[in-house]
Design an enzyme around this catalytic site. Structure first.
Site, PDB file in Angstrom:
ATOM      1  N   LYS A  63       0.884  -1.265  -0.025  1.00 23.55           N
ATOM      2  CA  LYS A  63       0.000  -0.041   0.245  1.00 23.55           C
ATOM      3  C   LYS A  63       0.855   1.349   0.127  1.00 23.55           C
ATOM      4  O   LYS A  63       1.397   1.689   1.078  1.00 23.55           O
ATOM      5  CB  LYS A  63      -1.037   0.152   1.234  1.00 23.55           C
ATOM      6  CG  LYS A  63      -1.906   1.210   1.209  1.00 23.55           C
ATOM      7  CD  LYS A  63      -2.518   1.579   2.527  1.00 23.55           C
ATOM      8  CE  LYS A  63      -2.984   2.935   2.501  1.00 23.55           C
ATOM      9  NZ  LYS A  63      -2.312   4.055   1.921  1.00 23.55           N
ATOM     10  N   GLU A  80      10.493   1.647  10.201  1.00 26.99           N
ATOM     11  CA  GLU A  80      11.323   2.611  10.082  1.00 26.99           C
ATOM     12  C   GLU A  80      10.501   3.863  10.163  1.00 26.99           C
ATOM     13  O   GLU A  80       9.830   4.525   9.270  1.00 26.99           O
ATOM     14  CB  GLU A  80      12.153   2.458   8.529  1.00 26.99           C
ATOM     15  CG  GLU A  80      13.084   3.267   8.205  1.00 26.99           C
ATOM     16  CD  GLU A  80      13.012   4.479   7.957  1.00 26.99           C
ATOM     17  OE1 GLU A  80      13.109   5.464   8.932  1.00 26.99           O
ATOM     18  OE2 GLU A  80      12.626   4.835   6.837  1.00 26.99           O
ATOM     19  N   CYS A  90      13.322  11.404   6.567  1.00 23.90           N
ATOM     20  CA  CYS A  90      13.531  10.706   7.940  1.00 23.90           C
ATOM     21  C   CYS A  90      14.768  10.979   8.466  1.00 23.90           C
ATOM     22  O   CYS A  90      15.076  11.011   9.871  1.00 23.90           O
ATOM     23  CB  CYS A  90      12.887   9.459   8.188  1.00 23.90           C
ATOM     24  SG  CYS A  90      13.447   8.011   7.062  1.00 23.90           S
ATOM     25  N   GLU A 147       9.820  16.296  14.835  1.00 29.77           N
ATOM     26  CA  GLU A 147      10.484  16.280  13.521  1.00 29.77           C
ATOM     27  C   GLU A 147       9.860  17.098  12.693  1.00 29.77           C
ATOM     28  O   GLU A 147       8.771  17.181  12.340  1.00 29.77           O
ATOM     29  CB  GLU A 147      10.332  14.871  12.905  1.00 29.77           C
ATOM     30  CG  GLU A 147      10.919  14.515  11.794  1.00 29.77           C
ATOM     31  CD  GLU A 147      10.736  12.931  11.320  1.00 29.77           C
ATOM     32  OE1 GLU A 147      11.743  12.405  10.658  1.00 29.77           O
ATOM     33  OE2 GLU A 147       9.842  12.402  11.702  1.00 29.77           O
TER      34      GLU A 147
END
Length: 486
Positions: free
Chosen positions: A180, A255, A289, A387
């Site tokens: 997906k 992750e 990331c 973040e």
């Protein structure tokens, strides 16, 4: 649609289930973040079609397992070669749906393809062991076998490479997949499926479905057929997926988010550190990331480094449409992302941070936010705790090595960290003390298919790439052979 490709058949808008292209009356609009235009309308799948994809992967599993490692490797190799042959078209599709500059998109296509090549080779190196037995009438052997059907959920920031990093080791190990991709960027995934089909990868081995996470996700996590789920995305979502997978005790690889420090010591090569920071912080407009989130600079060089960084940002970075010549930074993925970055900057300023360059939404469009540098930031500000996922470099001052380690490790995540120093003793001390799964030393770009990619703490579990990247798709079987008479 306005997207001119040498091979128009790469622009697929249907789901890929059991080797067939499956349409739907419901669609998802894929928009170019640079100008808001609709690139394509993609078939939206639901729970029923998710179940069909899982069933197709199950049906294909045993025949795929039974192929020799070399046969699977050869098919992966063909797929890899087809991707490189269509690099230009794949990059155009990626830029159109995601917004990153074409040069970066071209690089992502090669980067993603390299994982397929790597795991094609690793497929032939799934070694077992013989273990000394406790008595002379026994023999102990360990073999590795594929975990089974794998569900892959991937993000929008690297729509090509994040998928190949998961599919390639899964297929190399003998697993089949249901994938997906993010609804914002499904076209890259569907183009990869088209090339996999051309490569001769059997039907059902790869299945690509696009749709609502609330409909597709629960079918993947609840399925007893799916034996592993691999996810790249936020820590918040990753925790929910791990919890959902616990009911069937699936293997998971996560992750997740990061909060990368970029530490510059007074003995560093400052010009090299500036170049490394530009690459680490501003590539893909800060939407990775492992992007630098906090820039820690030793107090003795803080002002000098700030001046150099501001000058470099002003002279080397150009904001604009990813297809335009000389542009280095494209838009953020959508207006919500741009608004979120702007809110963090405004809160930081209210708390005492200072804008050295940038700091306001661009007039180019609703998704554009300029490369920004903030000074006088401290590690308790939201811009340093969260973040950012945008082109904002927040500079934090530190006095000594001990303080740098304390600030860098003061976070609940631990994906990537970077530092610049020419002191060999400090290099070892810092590398060992930083609580991160990846450490870049005098280097701002750390990702490649040969190295293990993954984090510690709340940045997830498992590793992608390298010889270790196959382990998450394999189970170890121990066989005890008795009755061996001497």
């Amino acid at each position: 649609m306005g997207l001119k490709l040498s091979d128009p058949n790469l622009l697929k808008t249907d789901a890929y289930i059991n080797g067939e292209w499956v349409s739907s009356k419901n669609t998802i609009s894929v928009c170019n973040p640079s100008d808001g235009t609709c690139v394509a309308k993609v078939a939206k799948m639901d729970a029923k079609q998710t179940d069909l994809a899982i069933a197709a992967a199950k049906e294909a599993l045993k025949p795929w397992q039974q192929k020799s490692a070399k046969q699977r490797a050869n098919l992966l190799r063909i797929w890899y070669q087809l991707i490189l042959q269509h690099q230009q078209d794949l990059a155009k599709i990626l830029t159109a749906e995601q917004g990153k500059v074409l040069a970066e998109a071209l690089g992502e296509i090669v980067y993603g393809a390299n994982y397929i090549e790597w795991f094609a080779e690793e497929a032939k190196r799934v070694y077992g062991d013989t273990i000394p037995a406790p008595s002379t009438d026994k023999r102990i052997v360990c073999i590795k076998q594929p975990v089974g059907v794998v569900a892959c959920i991937t993000p929008w920031n690297f729509p090509n490479a994040m998928l190949t990093r998961k599919i390639a080791p899964a297929l190399a190990a003998g697993c089949t997949v249901v994938c997906k991709p993010a609804s914002e960027t499904p076209l890259s995934a569907l183009a990869l499926a088209e090339l996999a089909d051309r490569a001769g990868i059997p039907k059902g081995v790869i299945n690509i479905i696009v749709g609502s996470s609330s409909e597709i996700g629960p079918r993947l996590t609840a399925s007893e057929t799916v034996r592993k789920l691999t996810f790249t995305g936020s820590t918040e979502v990753g925790k929910k997926l791990v919890a959902a997978c616990s009911n069937t005790l699936k293997k998971t690889s996560m992750e997740l988010g990061g909060n990368a420090p970029f530490i510059v010591f007074e003995d560093a090569n400052l010009d090299a550190a500036i170049d490394g920071l530009l690459a680490s912080k501003y590539r893909n407009s800060g939407q990775t990331c492992v992007c630098t989130n906090r820039v820690l600079v030793q107090s003795s060089i803080y002002q000098t480094f700030t001046d150099k960084l501001v000058e470099a940002v002003q002279q080397k970075l150009v904001l604009g449409n990813g297809t335009d010549e000389n542009v280095t930074n494209g838009p953020l993925i959508n207006q919500q992302a741009s608004d979120a970055v702007d809110r963090l900057v405004k809160v930081a300023v209210a708390q005492g941070a200072r804008v050295e360059v940038g700091g306001e939404p661009s007039q180019l469009g609703r998704c554009f936010y300029p490369p920004t540098v903030l000074t006088q930031v401290n590690n308790q500000m939201a811009v340093a705790r969260e973040e950012v996922f945008g082109p904002v470099a927040s500079l934090i001052e530190f006095d000594n090595e001990h303080q740098a380690i304390e600030i860098a490790n003061d976070t609940n995540v631990g994906l990537a960290a970077y530092f610049y120093s020419r002191d060999i003793g400090r290099v070892w001390r810092m590398a060992e003390a930083l609580e991160y799964g990846i450490v870049g030393i005098n280097e701002g770009i750390i990702s490649n298919e040969m190295a293990p990619f993954g984090g510690v703490k709340e940045s997830g579990s498992g590793r992608e790439g390298s010889k270790y990247g196959l382990d998450d798709y394999l189970e170890i079987k121990y066989m005890c052979m008795g009755g061996i008479d001497r």
